[in-house]
Design a protein around this motif. Structure first.
Motif, PDB file in Angstrom:
ATOM      1  N   ASP A 119      18.868  11.869 -10.803  1.00 52.05           N
ATOM      2  CA  ASP A 119      19.756  10.878 -11.427  1.00 52.05           C
ATOM      3  C   ASP A 119      19.012   9.620 -11.864  1.00 52.05           C
ATOM      4  OD1 ASP A 119      19.307  10.277  -8.712  1.00 52.05           O
ATOM      5  OD2 ASP A 119      21.071   8.986  -8.659  1.00 52.05           O
ATOM      6  N   LYS A 120      17.727   9.535 -11.549  1.00 46.64           N
ATOM      7  CA  LYS A 120      16.960   8.336 -11.904  1.00 46.64           C
ATOM      8  C   LYS A 120      15.970   8.567 -13.053  1.00 46.64           C
ATOM      9  CE  LYS A 120      18.362   5.667  -8.404  1.00 46.64           C
ATOM     10  NZ  LYS A 120      19.076   6.645  -7.564  1.00 46.64           N
ATOM     11  N   VAL A 121      15.744   9.845 -13.376  1.00 51.32           N
ATOM     12  CA  VAL A 121      14.650  10.166 -14.304  1.00 51.32           C
ATOM     13  C   VAL A 121      14.781   9.438 -15.643  1.00 51.32           C
ATOM     14  CG1 VAL A 121      13.595  12.028 -15.670  1.00 51.32           C
ATOM     15  CG2 VAL A 121      14.043  12.370 -13.235  1.00 51.32           C
ATOM     16  N   SER A 122      15.951   9.522 -16.261  1.00 51.44           N
ATOM     17  CA  SER A 122      16.096   8.944 -17.603  1.00 51.44           C
ATOM     18  C   SER A 122      15.919   7.435 -17.606  1.00 51.44           C
ATOM     19  CB  SER A 122      17.455   9.306 -18.201  1.00 51.44           C
ATOM     20  OG  SER A 122      17.416  10.627 -18.673  1.00 51.44           O
ATOM     21  N   ALA A 123      16.566   6.758 -16.659  1.00 52.58           N
ATOM     22  CA  ALA A 123      16.455   5.292 -16.615  1.00 52.58           C
ATOM     23  C   ALA A 123      15.016   4.872 -16.349  1.00 52.58           C
ATOM     24  CB  ALA A 123      17.384   4.727 -15.543  1.00 52.58           C
ATOM     25  N   LEU A 179      11.002  -0.714 -11.209  1.00 52.48           N
ATOM     26  CA  LEU A 179      11.103   0.708 -10.865  1.00 52.48           C
ATOM     27  C   LEU A 179      11.375   0.873  -9.374  1.00 52.48           C
ATOM     28  CD1 LEU A 179       8.299   2.539 -12.906  1.00 52.48           C
ATOM     29  CD2 LEU A 179      10.773   2.891 -13.081  1.00 52.48           C
ATOM     30  N   GLY A 180      10.649   0.118  -8.560  1.00 52.31           N
ATOM     31  CA  GLY A 180      10.867   0.193  -7.114  1.00 52.31           C
ATOM     32  C   GLY A 180      12.302  -0.152  -6.762  1.00 52.31           C
ATOM     33  N   LEU A 217       6.958  10.920 -13.353  1.00 52.68           N
ATOM     34  CA  LEU A 217       8.321  10.381 -13.466  1.00 52.68           C
ATOM     35  C   LEU A 217       9.379  11.494 -13.370  1.00 52.68           C
ATOM     36  CD1 LEU A 217       7.657   7.677 -16.224  1.00 52.68           C
ATOM     37  CD2 LEU A 217       8.091   7.272 -13.783  1.00 52.68           C
ATOM     38  N   LEU A 218       9.005  12.701 -13.798  1.00 53.20           N
ATOM     39  CA  LEU A 218       9.941  13.829 -13.673  1.00 53.20           C
ATOM     40  C   LEU A 218      10.181  14.212 -12.220  1.00 53.20           C
ATOM     41  CD1 LEU A 218       9.029  16.454 -16.431  1.00 53.20           C
ATOM     42  CD2 LEU A 218      10.967  14.894 -16.386  1.00 53.20           C
TER      43      LEU A 218
END
Lengths: 323, 323
Positions: free
Chosen positions: A123-127, A178-179, A117-118
């Protein structure tokens, strides 16, 4: 890209993940369970959703890997808890290695999810992790409920539906969301994808319950009647208890408490009660409701019909239905 | 804030974490092990490092919680693997609940670590998780090595030192580096904090080995000689095997393979060989080397003497030394 290309691309990506040789067993066990195969439904859903909402599937690949790793983490630990000897016809991890290695390998697989996930766009990692965490905890809750139900005399059908939602369905929803998230879809599109996956997951699990009792051995691939033999609290059994008259309740209870019995005889007797009460039809109706909710969520998406059909075709194939 | 204030603030923060009641056992087990207490060394290190490098400890609080949760996750799973009945004088999680609940609660505790890390300032989340993941995998590796060593006839002293570095020491390093990272410290400062914690961790574990055999029961708090009774491959035993002459090797091997023995007699006999070879002194020297490396890392920091002394005082207290 069609589904087969996505599938191939995902396998290629999985092969780029390197598993250290040391310490002996730890990473080997992860690589072992990953190569047992399986249908890779969940990573497919990540990529399909992403592509349909115009994402760049390369960006979504680590999310697909995270979801598949999580699924395999849960298989490793669930197989320990369920004392399962076989998985996809091969030894389970704790049988092939040992229980301690299986506990630790599962832990390591869970940590690797976050490594993947990292790798997502910054800009998407946290969500992405936030959604993943929520889902991961729900899956743990579902498994705990499932285990608690084994030793509980009264489980309601609603409790059961909530358990399968948590244990199985939310991960499909999470995969699809997620997609969508990685395709920069808005929150409504994301939620519709989640709903599609979640409802499809509940329908799928109900179908699994129905086929275990009413399927035919050739197409089902597992021993028919296994749930009945093991007294598994499925939708069918719980619904039967709910609707049984006193005599039917007694017959059911007798079979459930018998220590020694002939498998075929037990399966026939319990199926007989199921047929008297008509639980198959009720289960099929419940399954259909969830399947239609899934389809409805697809139709609400602002995407063209071809794309809608692609999602519906995936769901239909999963349910082994003709579209 | 002095150490006691930091400690109090951390306990207050821990109490703000809410644990759901359902499903039964799952979150209760996490809350159970957390309230068993323990010295909270690791979260203290996060906060101490953060404060010394002029961070805002409120920002670092979730990192402290993540590290403590991870430590407790590893205790839950390790206690299953080690078949340990007691932890801090109370029942271990798998004894108090059951093994399956312990597996799942550990999993949930691990997921909660990431929930905490997501609460960190947005620009720090990825770097913090990256360091955390690396450390978490190393701790799993350390535990796997430890288990593998149990069934291995030849384990070198170097293998052993690497195992305790992974299993115990890197988490202390990680705690200190996280505190520094969240104080916006540069990479050299971060690495020095990591080195301080890691070397302190190795020294601490070596001291634990020494005290288990040569400590006195009153101050050690555990039964002295436990490692010898259980044939634990400690620094002392491995070093003794390395340096023993043939006769000493034979006596050692005899005691290790004896199925029935008097505990006191075995402890005395093995200690006798240890004394002949002088392994206590060698272990103390090794411990001192790591402790001095830890102190050296503190002295290299660009901080005033008062702050240096605070770090050194913490290390000395951990090692129960007069400063």
């Amino acid at each position: 890209m069609n589904n087969m290309d996505l599938s191939k691309k995902f396998e290629d990506y999985l092969h780029t993940l390197k598993w250290k040789n040391e310490p002996e067993g730890l990473y080997e066990a992860i690589s072992y369970i990953l190569q047992l195969g399986g249908k890779r439904i969940r990573p497919q859903l990540v990529l399909l959703s992403n592509q349909i909402l115009n994402g760049n599937v390369n960006d979504a690949m680590p999310a697909a890997a995270a979801i598949e790793l999580f699924h395999n983490f849960s298989l490793i630990h669930d197989d320990i808890m369920d004392n399962a000897p076989l998985r996809r016809g091969k030894k389970t991890v704790h049988q092939k290695f040992d229980t301690n290695t299986a506990i630790l390998s599962g832990d390591a697989a869970l940590i690797f999810c976050y490594e993947e996930l990292l790798k997502l766009p910054a800009d998407k990692v946290s969500a992405a992790i936030k959604l993943f965490n929520k889902t991961a905890l729900e899956v743990c809750e579902g498994q705990q409920f499932d285990m608690l139900f084994e030793n509980k005399s009264t489980v309601s059908v609603d409790d059961y539906l909530e358990m399968i939602r948590l244990k199985t369905a939310v991960l499909l929803g999470c995969a699809l969301q997620l997609g969508a998230m990685l395709a920069d879809a808005n929150s409504i599109q994301q939620e519709l994808m989640y709903e599609f996956g979640m409802q499809m997951g509940v329908a799928f699990q109900l179908q699994d319950d129905i086929l275990d009792t009413f399927g035919n051995t050739e197409t089902f691939g597992k021993q028919v009647g296994g749930d009945i033999i093991q007294n598994k609290k499925t939708f069918l059994l719980l619904k039967a208890f709910e609707l049984a008259n006193l005599e039917q309740q007694k017959v059911l209870a007798d079979w459930l408490t018998k220590k020694e019995f002939d498998n075929v005889e037990k399966v026939e007797a319990v199926k007989n009660i199921f047929n008297q009460i008509g639980v198959r039809k009720i289960a099929e109706t419940e399954m259909e409701i969830h399947f239609q909710k899934a389809i409805h969520a697809v139709h609400q998406q602002f995407i063209n019909d071809e794309k809608k059909n692609r999602l519906i075709a995936f769901a239909s194939a999963l349910m082994k239905r003709e579209k």
